[in-house]
Design a protein around this motif. Structure first.
Motif, short mmCIF file in Angstrom:
data_model
loop_
_atom_site.label_atom_id
_atom_site.label_comp_id
_atom_site.label_asym_id
_atom_site.label_seq_id
_atom_site.Cartn_x
_atom_site.Cartn_y
_atom_site.Cartn_z
N GLU A 13 44.72 39.02 38.11
CA GLU A 13 46.04 39.60 38.37
C GLU A 13 45.94 40.68 39.45
O GLU A 13 46.80 40.79 40.32
CB GLU A 13 46.61 40.19 37.08
CG GLU A 13 47.02 39.12 36.08
CD GLU A 13 47.36 39.67 34.71
OE1 GLU A 13 46.94 40.80 34.38
OE2 GLU A 13 48.04 38.95 33.96
N GLU A 40 47.61 31.28 45.93
CA GLU A 40 47.74 30.03 45.18
C GLU A 40 46.45 29.68 44.47
O GLU A 40 46.46 29.27 43.30
CB GLU A 40 48.15 28.89 46.11
CG GLU A 40 49.57 29.00 46.61
CD GLU A 40 49.89 28.01 47.72
OE1 GLU A 40 49.05 27.15 48.04
OE2 GLU A 40 51.00 28.12 48.29
N GLN A 43 45.97 32.03 41.62
CA GLN A 43 46.94 31.73 40.57
C GLN A 43 46.50 30.52 39.75
O GLN A 43 46.67 30.50 38.53
CB GLN A 43 48.33 31.48 41.18
CG GLN A 43 49.42 31.32 40.15
CD GLN A 43 49.62 32.56 39.29
OE1 GLN A 43 49.81 33.65 39.83
NE2 GLN A 43 49.57 32.42 37.99
N ARG A 44 45.93 29.52 40.41
CA ARG A 44 45.42 28.35 39.68
C ARG A 44 44.30 28.77 38.73
O ARG A 44 44.25 28.32 37.58
CB ARG A 44 44.91 27.27 40.64
CG ARG A 44 46.01 26.48 41.30
CD ARG A 44 45.48 25.25 42.02
NE ARG A 44 44.48 25.56 43.06
CZ ARG A 44 44.76 25.85 44.32
NH1 ARG A 44 46.01 25.87 44.73
NH2 ARG A 44 43.79 26.11 45.18
N LEU A 46 43.90 31.74 37.45
CA LEU A 46 44.53 32.54 36.40
C LEU A 46 45.22 31.63 35.38
O LEU A 46 45.11 31.85 34.17
CB LEU A 46 45.54 33.51 37.01
CG LEU A 46 46.30 34.41 36.04
CD1 LEU A 46 45.35 35.26 35.20
CD2 LEU A 46 47.27 35.29 36.80
N ASP A 47 45.90 30.60 35.86
CA ASP A 47 46.56 29.66 34.95
C ASP A 47 45.55 29.00 34.02
O ASP A 47 45.83 28.80 32.84
CB ASP A 47 47.33 28.60 35.73
CG ASP A 47 48.54 29.16 36.46
OD1 ASP A 47 48.98 30.28 36.13
OD2 ASP A 47 49.04 28.48 37.37
N LYS A 48 44.38 28.66 34.55
CA LYS A 48 43.33 28.08 33.71
C LYS A 48 42.88 29.08 32.64
O LYS A 48 42.68 28.72 31.48
CB LYS A 48 42.14 27.65 34.55
CG LYS A 48 42.38 26.40 35.34
CD LYS A 48 41.14 26.02 36.13
CE LYS A 48 41.41 24.82 37.00
NZ LYS A 48 40.23 24.44 37.80
N LEU A 50 44.63 31.57 31.44
CA LEU A 50 45.71 31.78 30.48
C LEU A 50 45.88 30.57 29.56
O LEU A 50 46.38 30.71 28.45
CB LEU A 50 47.02 32.08 31.21
CG LEU A 50 47.06 33.43 31.92
CD1 LEU A 50 48.32 33.56 32.76
CD2 LEU A 50 46.96 34.57 30.92
N GLY A 51 45.45 29.40 30.04
CA GLY A 51 45.44 28.21 29.20
C GLY A 51 44.45 28.36 28.06
O GLY A 51 44.54 27.68 27.06
#
Length: 59
Positions: A13, A40, A43-44, A46-48, A50-51
């Motif tokens: 973040e 981007e 963010q990918r 981070l998305d992993k 957060l998954g």
């Protein structure tokens, strides 16, 4: 493992925030494209994070 995950999330973040500041002050379109692509990518990641990690890693 949760502490490590939380640290990685906060770090991602923070990196995204830094790239957004750089994007806002970019002088050329190539700079803007560079920062957008790095945002981007981060963010990918981070998305992993957060998954979540599989539950088997939970303490």
């Amino acid at each position: 493992m949760s502490d490590v995950r939380d640290l990685l999330i906060r770090g991602s973040e923070k990196v995204i925030g830094h790239y957004r500041l750089l994007l806002a002050s970019a002088k050329t379109e190539s700079e803007r494209q560079l920062y957008r692509s790095r945002i981007e990518r981060e963010q990918r990641l981070l998305d992993k994070l957060l998954g979540g990690f599989p539950d088997r890693f939970a303490a």
